[in-house]
Design a protein around this motif. Structure first.
Motif, PDB file in Angstrom:
ATOM      1  N   ASN A  24      20.128 -22.272  20.741  1.00 35.63           N
ATOM      2  CA  ASN A  24      20.960 -21.125  20.406  1.00 35.63           C
ATOM      3  C   ASN A  24      21.517 -21.247  18.986  1.00 35.63           C
ATOM      4  OD1 ASN A  24      22.404 -18.604  21.316  1.00 35.63           O
ATOM      5  ND2 ASN A  24      24.134 -19.870  20.680  1.00 35.63           N
ATOM      6  N   THR A  25      21.893 -22.448  18.594  1.00 35.54           N
ATOM      7  CA  THR A  25      22.396 -22.656  17.233  1.00 35.54           C
ATOM      8  C   THR A  25      21.314 -22.354  16.207  1.00 35.54           C
ATOM      9  OG1 THR A  25      24.002 -24.303  17.973  1.00 35.54           O
ATOM     10  CG2 THR A  25      23.412 -24.319  15.636  1.00 35.54           C
ATOM     11  N   LEU A  26      20.111 -22.855  16.421  1.00 34.38           N
ATOM     12  CA  LEU A  26      19.026 -22.580  15.476  1.00 34.38           C
ATOM     13  C   LEU A  26      18.701 -21.096  15.416  1.00 34.38           C
ATOM     14  CD1 LEU A  26      16.629 -25.604  16.115  1.00 34.38           C
ATOM     15  CD2 LEU A  26      18.252 -25.260  14.234  1.00 34.38           C
ATOM     16  N   ASN A  27      18.690 -20.424  16.559  1.00 41.30           N
ATOM     17  CA  ASN A  27      18.456 -18.974  16.563  1.00 41.30           C
ATOM     18  C   ASN A  27      19.566 -18.242  15.821  1.00 41.30           C
ATOM     19  OD1 ASN A  27      16.069 -19.179  18.022  1.00 41.30           O
ATOM     20  ND2 ASN A  27      17.071 -18.878  19.999  1.00 41.30           N
ATOM     21  N   SER A  28      20.804 -18.673  16.003  1.00 44.45           N
ATOM     22  CA  SER A  28      21.943 -18.050  15.326  1.00 44.45           C
ATOM     23  C   SER A  28      21.889 -18.279  13.824  1.00 44.45           C
ATOM     24  CB  SER A  28      23.259 -18.593  15.888  1.00 44.45           C
ATOM     25  OG  SER A  28      23.395 -18.244  17.248  1.00 44.45           O
ATOM     26  N   GLU A  35      19.518 -18.262   7.151  1.00 46.66           N
ATOM     27  CA  GLU A  35      19.233 -19.534   6.490  1.00 46.66           C
ATOM     28  C   GLU A  35      17.754 -19.893   6.640  1.00 46.66           C
ATOM     29  OE1 GLU A  35      20.521 -21.938   4.041  1.00 46.66           O
ATOM     30  OE2 GLU A  35      22.257 -21.709   5.348  1.00 46.66           O
ATOM     31  N   ASN A  36      17.191 -20.509   5.611  1.00 50.49           N
ATOM     32  CA  ASN A  36      15.829 -21.025   5.677  1.00 50.49           C
ATOM     33  C   ASN A  36      15.861 -22.457   6.181  1.00 50.49           C
ATOM     34  OD1 ASN A  36      14.541 -18.721   4.535  1.00 50.49           O
ATOM     35  ND2 ASN A  36      15.256 -19.367   2.522  1.00 50.49           N
ATOM     36  N   PHE A  37      15.000 -22.749   7.150  1.00 52.35           N
ATOM     37  CA  PHE A  37      14.892 -24.113   7.661  1.00 52.35           C
ATOM     38  C   PHE A  37      13.532 -24.297   8.313  1.00 52.35           C
ATOM     39  CE2 PHE A  37      16.744 -21.671  11.137  1.00 52.35           C
ATOM     40  CZ  PHE A  37      16.015 -22.084  12.241  1.00 52.35           C
ATOM     41  N   VAL A  38      13.198 -25.540   8.535  1.00 55.75           N
ATOM     42  CA  VAL A  38      11.974 -25.890   9.235  1.00 55.75           C
ATOM     43  C   VAL A  38      12.381 -26.664  10.481  1.00 55.75           C
ATOM     44  CG1 VAL A  38       9.821 -27.186   9.118  1.00 55.75           C
ATOM     45  CG2 VAL A  38      10.678 -26.019   7.075  1.00 55.75           C
ATOM     46  N   ALA A  39      11.926 -26.210  11.635  1.00 56.44           N
ATOM     47  CA  ALA A  39      12.249 -26.887  12.891  1.00 56.44           C
ATOM     48  C   ALA A  39      10.963 -27.315  13.579  1.00 56.44           C
ATOM     49  CB  ALA A  39      13.052 -25.964  13.794  1.00 56.44           C
ATOM     50  N   GLU A  40      11.011 -28.496  14.140  1.00 58.10           N
ATOM     51  CA  GLU A  40       9.885 -29.032  14.913  1.00 58.10           C
ATOM     52  C   GLU A  40      10.425 -29.541  16.235  1.00 58.10           C
ATOM     53  OE1 GLU A  40       7.858 -32.043  12.654  1.00 58.10           O
ATOM     54  OE2 GLU A  40       7.903 -30.847  10.831  1.00 58.10           O
ATOM     55  N   SER A  41       9.702 -29.252  17.304  1.00 59.71           N
ATOM     56  CA  SER A  41      10.140 -29.736  18.611  1.00 59.71           C
ATOM     57  C   SER A  41       8.971 -30.359  19.358  1.00 59.71           C
ATOM     58  CB  SER A  41      10.747 -28.601  19.436  1.00 59.71           C
ATOM     59  OG  SER A  41       9.771 -27.628  19.731  1.00 59.71           O
ATOM     60  N   ILE A  48      14.135 -32.312  18.982  1.00 60.19           N
ATOM     61  CA  ILE A  48      14.113 -31.167  18.075  1.00 60.19           C
ATOM     62  C   ILE A  48      14.632 -31.678  16.735  1.00 60.19           C
ATOM     63  CG2 ILE A  48      15.050 -28.900  17.509  1.00 60.19           C
ATOM     64  CD1 ILE A  48      15.384 -28.382  20.488  1.00 60.19           C
ATOM     65  N   GLU A  49      13.862 -31.445  15.691  1.00 60.04           N
ATOM     66  CA  GLU A  49      14.286 -31.811  14.340  1.00 60.04           C
ATOM     67  C   GLU A  49      14.385 -30.548  13.514  1.00 60.04           C
ATOM     68  OE1 GLU A  49      12.408 -34.960  12.206  1.00 60.04           O
ATOM     69  OE2 GLU A  49      11.918 -36.033  14.063  1.00 60.04           O
ATOM     70  N   CYS A  50      15.410 -30.494  12.682  1.00 63.91           N
ATOM     71  CA  CYS A  50      15.614 -29.336  11.824  1.00 63.91           C
ATOM     72  C   CYS A  50      15.900 -29.827  10.414  1.00 63.91           C
ATOM     73  CB  CYS A  50      16.786 -28.517  12.359  1.00 63.91           C
ATOM     74  SG  CYS A  50      17.094 -27.039  11.399  1.00 63.91           S
ATOM     75  N   HIS A  51      15.195 -29.251   9.454  1.00 63.79           N
ATOM     76  CA  HIS A  51      15.353 -29.633   8.048  1.00 63.79           C
ATOM     77  C   HIS A  51      15.682 -28.395   7.234  1.00 63.79           C
ATOM     78  CE1 HIS A  51      13.542 -33.516   8.981  1.00 63.79           C
ATOM     79  NE2 HIS A  51      12.695 -32.832   9.738  1.00 63.79           N
ATOM     80  N   PHE A  52      16.705 -28.516   6.398  1.00 67.75           N
ATOM     81  CA  PHE A  52      17.113 -27.432   5.514  1.00 67.75           C
ATOM     82  C   PHE A  52      16.674 -27.786   4.097  1.00 67.75           C
ATOM     83  CE2 PHE A  52      19.970 -27.354   9.101  1.00 67.75           C
ATOM     84  CZ  PHE A  52      20.039 -26.016   9.420  1.00 67.75           C
ATOM     85  N   PRO A  53      15.744 -27.027   3.521  1.00 69.84           N
ATOM     86  CA  PRO A  53      15.252 -27.360   2.178  1.00 69.84           C
ATOM     87  C   PRO A  53      16.292 -27.124   1.078  1.00 69.84           C
ATOM     88  CG  PRO A  53      14.271 -25.315   2.932  1.00 69.84           C
ATOM     89  CD  PRO A  53      15.060 -25.875   4.082  1.00 69.84           C
ATOM     90  N   LEU A  62      29.417 -23.515   9.732  1.00 69.72           N
ATOM     91  CA  LEU A  62      30.261 -23.179  10.877  1.00 69.72           C
ATOM     92  C   LEU A  62      29.475 -23.264  12.185  1.00 69.72           C
ATOM     93  CD1 LEU A  62      32.972 -22.182  11.999  1.00 69.72           C
ATOM     94  CD2 LEU A  62      32.138 -19.848  11.618  1.00 69.72           C
ATOM     95  N   LEU A  63      28.267 -22.728  12.191  1.00 66.32           N
ATOM     96  CA  LEU A  63      27.432 -22.779  13.396  1.00 66.32           C
ATOM     97  C   LEU A  63      27.068 -24.216  13.758  1.00 66.32           C
ATOM     98  CD1 LEU A  63      25.193 -19.699  12.615  1.00 66.32           C
ATOM     99  CD2 LEU A  63      26.811 -19.888  14.528  1.00 66.32           C
ATOM    100  N   MET A  64      26.751 -25.025  12.757  1.00 66.71           N
ATOM    101  CA  MET A  64      26.433 -26.432  13.011  1.00 66.71           C
ATOM    102  C   MET A  64      27.661 -27.181  13.534  1.00 66.71           C
ATOM    103  SD  MET A  64      23.202 -27.000  12.343  1.00 66.71           S
ATOM    104  CE  MET A  64      22.983 -28.713  11.905  1.00 66.71           C
ATOM    105  N   ASP A  65      28.832 -26.916  12.950  1.00 66.84           N
ATOM    106  CA  ASP A  65      30.066 -27.541  13.425  1.00 66.84           C
ATOM    107  C   ASP A  65      30.351 -27.166  14.872  1.00 66.84           C
ATOM    108  OD1 ASP A  65      30.456 -28.777  10.970  1.00 66.84           O
ATOM    109  OD2 ASP A  65      31.964 -27.331  10.281  1.00 66.84           O
ATOM    110  N   SER A  66      30.096 -25.916  15.222  1.00 65.20           N
ATOM    111  CA  SER A  66      30.289 -25.460  16.596  1.00 65.20           C
ATOM    112  C   SER A  66      29.338 -26.184  17.550  1.00 65.20           C
ATOM    113  CB  SER A  66      30.067 -23.946  16.662  1.00 65.20           C
ATOM    114  OG  SER A  66      30.180 -23.487  17.984  1.00 65.20           O
TER     115      SER A  66
END
Length: 90
Positions: A24-28, A35-41, A48-53, A62-66
């Protein structure tokens, strides 16, 4: 990384709660923060890994803190036997 082992596969509430929070956080982040990011699961591995270029914006932070707040709650309620939150910033 891995599965919680709180219950049988398919009915593990700890694993389900973690998955829902993260997905849900990644979708949000994608829809609301634009935001641009690359996610692999890897469902089998339970990761699940998420990378922000680029540097993340305030909405993404804020979403990540939540998400982290929710994951810390799961860790506190179910203990590190089933889930341990480890944050790595690179």
């Amino acid at each position: 990384m891995g599965h919680a082992g709180f219950g049988k596969s398919g009915s593990d509430i700890v694993c389900a709660a973690i998955s829902i929070l993260v997905i849900n956080t990644l979708n949000s982040i994608e829809e609301l923060a634009k935001e641009n990011f690359v996610a692999e699961s890897d469902e089998k591995e339970g990761s699940i890994e998420c990378h922000f270029p680029d540097r993340i914006n305030d909405r993404t932070k804020l979403l990540m803190d939540s998400m982290v707040m929710g994951l810390k709650g799961i860790e506190q309620n179910y203990g590190k036997k089933y889930f341990e939150l480890i944050i790595k910033e690179v």
